[in-house]
Design an enzyme around this catalytic site. Structure first.
Site, short mmCIF file in Angstrom:
data_model
loop_
_atom_site.label_atom_id
_atom_site.label_comp_id
_atom_site.label_asym_id
_atom_site.label_seq_id
_atom_site.Cartn_x
_atom_site.Cartn_y
_atom_site.Cartn_z
CG ASN A 93 -20.81 29.53 50.61
OD1 ASN A 93 -21.49 30.26 51.34
ND2 ASN A 93 -19.79 30.00 49.91
CG ASP A 95 -21.80 26.98 46.65
OD1 ASP A 95 -20.77 26.36 46.98
OD2 ASP A 95 -21.87 28.23 46.68
CG HIS A 110 -24.73 26.65 57.33
ND1 HIS A 110 -24.77 27.99 57.02
CD2 HIS A 110 -24.55 26.59 58.67
CE1 HIS A 110 -24.61 28.70 58.13
NE2 HIS A 110 -24.46 27.88 59.13
CB CYS A 118 -32.70 8.43 55.61
SG CYS A 118 -34.16 7.56 56.20
CG ASN A 205 -18.13 41.52 52.97
OD1 ASN A 205 -18.71 42.23 52.15
ND2 ASN A 205 -18.75 40.62 53.71
P1 OAD Z 1 -24.98 36.60 53.33
O1 OAD Z 1 -25.84 36.65 52.11
O2 OAD Z 1 -25.60 36.90 54.65
O3 OAD Z 1 -23.80 37.64 53.15
C1 OAD Z 1 -23.04 37.68 51.98
C2 OAD Z 1 -21.90 38.63 52.21
O4 OAD Z 1 -21.04 38.57 51.09
C3 OAD Z 1 -22.32 40.10 52.37
O5 OAD Z 1 -21.69 40.64 53.52
C4 OAD Z 1 -21.78 40.75 51.09
O6 OAD Z 1 -21.33 42.09 51.33
C5 OAD Z 1 -20.62 39.86 50.75
N1 OAD Z 1 -20.26 39.82 49.33
C6 OAD Z 1 -21.05 39.99 48.24
N2 OAD Z 1 -20.33 39.82 47.12
C7 OAD Z 1 -19.06 39.54 47.51
C8 OAD Z 1 -17.86 39.25 46.82
N3 OAD Z 1 -17.80 39.22 45.48
N4 OAD Z 1 -16.74 39.00 47.54
C9 OAD Z 1 -16.77 39.03 48.90
N5 OAD Z 1 -17.88 39.29 49.60
C10 OAD Z 1 -19.02 39.54 48.93
O7 OAD Z 1 -24.25 35.20 53.31
P2 OAD Z 1 -23.64 34.37 54.52
O8 OAD Z 1 -22.92 35.25 55.46
O9 OAD Z 1 -22.91 33.24 53.92
O10 OAD Z 1 -27.52 29.64 56.14
O11 OAD Z 1 -24.95 33.83 55.20
C11 OAD Z 1 -24.83 32.97 56.28
C12 OAD Z 1 -25.94 31.98 56.28
O12 OAD Z 1 -27.19 32.67 56.23
C13 OAD Z 1 -26.00 31.09 55.07
O13 OAD Z 1 -25.11 30.00 55.15
C14 OAD Z 1 -27.41 30.61 55.10
C15 OAD Z 1 -28.14 31.89 55.49
O14 OAD Z 1 -29.16 31.69 56.33
C16 OAD Z 1 -28.28 28.56 55.94
O15 OAD Z 1 -28.87 28.35 54.91
C17 OAD Z 1 -28.33 27.64 57.13
#
Ligand code: OAD
Length: 232
Positions: A93, A95, A110, A118, A205
């Site tokens: 994340n 954020d 990330h 810069c 998850n």
């Molecule tokens: P994703 O949006 O791919 O996946 C989010 C996951 O969180 C899903 O598997 C959901 O089922 C799960 N989820 C939703 N609500 C939840 C909760 N309350 N508790 C637990 N799990 C929950 O997000 P990431 O895996 O973080 O990269 O995505 C990886 C990367 O893809 C990000 O860092 C971003 C994106 O491209 C960049 O921006 C470089």
């Protein structure tokens, strides 16, 4: 949990979902920004073609984040840093909510949406401290354009951060992976490295992921509900 000496946690967008941050995947289709999928507007190609548009997208995301706060998942993980002999928190994340909850050392694989860097020199600034809303902002040291200090699609991770996280993952005895679809590499490899090196692997998850089968436990619940239950 009580027997664990070295704990490694990998988080993804799902850990911030209960704070109101939209995830990238799942829950009603991929987000669009001005008709562009997020992996187009957040790409290295777009930054090269139209850096102001990339800034506009990240300004929009920062505006959304401004009023949001950490949730019980972030708070629990912040408490754990003082409960184990070794504790490592790696996140995909950008954020900053882990820091906002009090986590001191966070491996931000990330990058961080609140930071700009810069294009030419090593200068980094907190976007909130920029005096002008000029986009792109200009570096106060060398005058070149600045960009959001996040990893865009088509880019490598910041040098060193993955290697350090991987070394911690391989030395842990308990690995918890929470709120990630486990689809984006190399981050998704970290729990695999941990498990192969002998760690007990737990996924948190509500939905199953490609990692679920590989885990010792898959807790199909929300991170903000289940992580506080693992607290002791
Ligand atoms: P994703 O949006 O791919 O996946 C989010 C996951 O969180 C899903 O598997 C959901 O089922 C799960 N989820 C939703 N609500 C939840 C909760 N309350 N508790 C637990 N799990 C929950 O997000 P990431 O895996 O973080 O990269 O995505 C990886 C990367 O893809 C990000 O860092 C971003 C994106 O491209 C960049 O921006 C470089």
């Amino acid at each position: 949990m009580r027997a664990a000496r070295s704990v490694f946690v990998l988080t993804g967008a799902g850990v911030s979902a209960e704070s109101g941050v939209p995830t990238f995947r799942g829950g009603g289709g991929a987000p669009l920004w001005k008709g562009m999928p997020f992996d187009v507007i957040s790409s290295a190609g777009m930054a090269a073609r139209d850096l102001p548009a990339v800034w506009e997208w990240f300004d929009y995301r920062r505006d959304l984040l401004q009023s949001l706060s950490p949730n019980p998942a972030h708070a629990t993980l912040a408490r754990w840093q003082d409960k184990f002999e070794t504790f490592t928190l790696a996140t995909q994340n950008v954020d900053g909510l882990h820091n906002a909850a009090g986590s001191r050392e966070v491996f931000e694989l990330h990058g961080n949406i609140w930071r700009a860097r810069c294009l030419s020199c090593e200068e980094r600034v907190d976007v909130r401290e920029l005096e002008s809303r000029e986009r792109p902002p200009l570096c106060r040291l060398c005058g070149d354009s600045m960009r959001p200090d996040v990893v865009l699609f088509g880019e490598l991770l910041p040098p060193g951060v993955y290697e350090q996280a991987a070394s911690r993952a391989m030395g842990c005895d308990l690995c918890i992976v929470a709120g990630t679809s486990a689809l984006v590499y190399p981050a998704a490899d970290l729990p695999v490295l941990a498990k192969r090196a002998g760690a007990f692997l737990v996924e948190v998850n509500p939905e199953r992921t490609p990692l679920s089968e590989f885990c010792d436990e898959a807790l199909e619940r929300k991170a903000g509900e289940v992580l506080p239950l693992l607290d002791f």
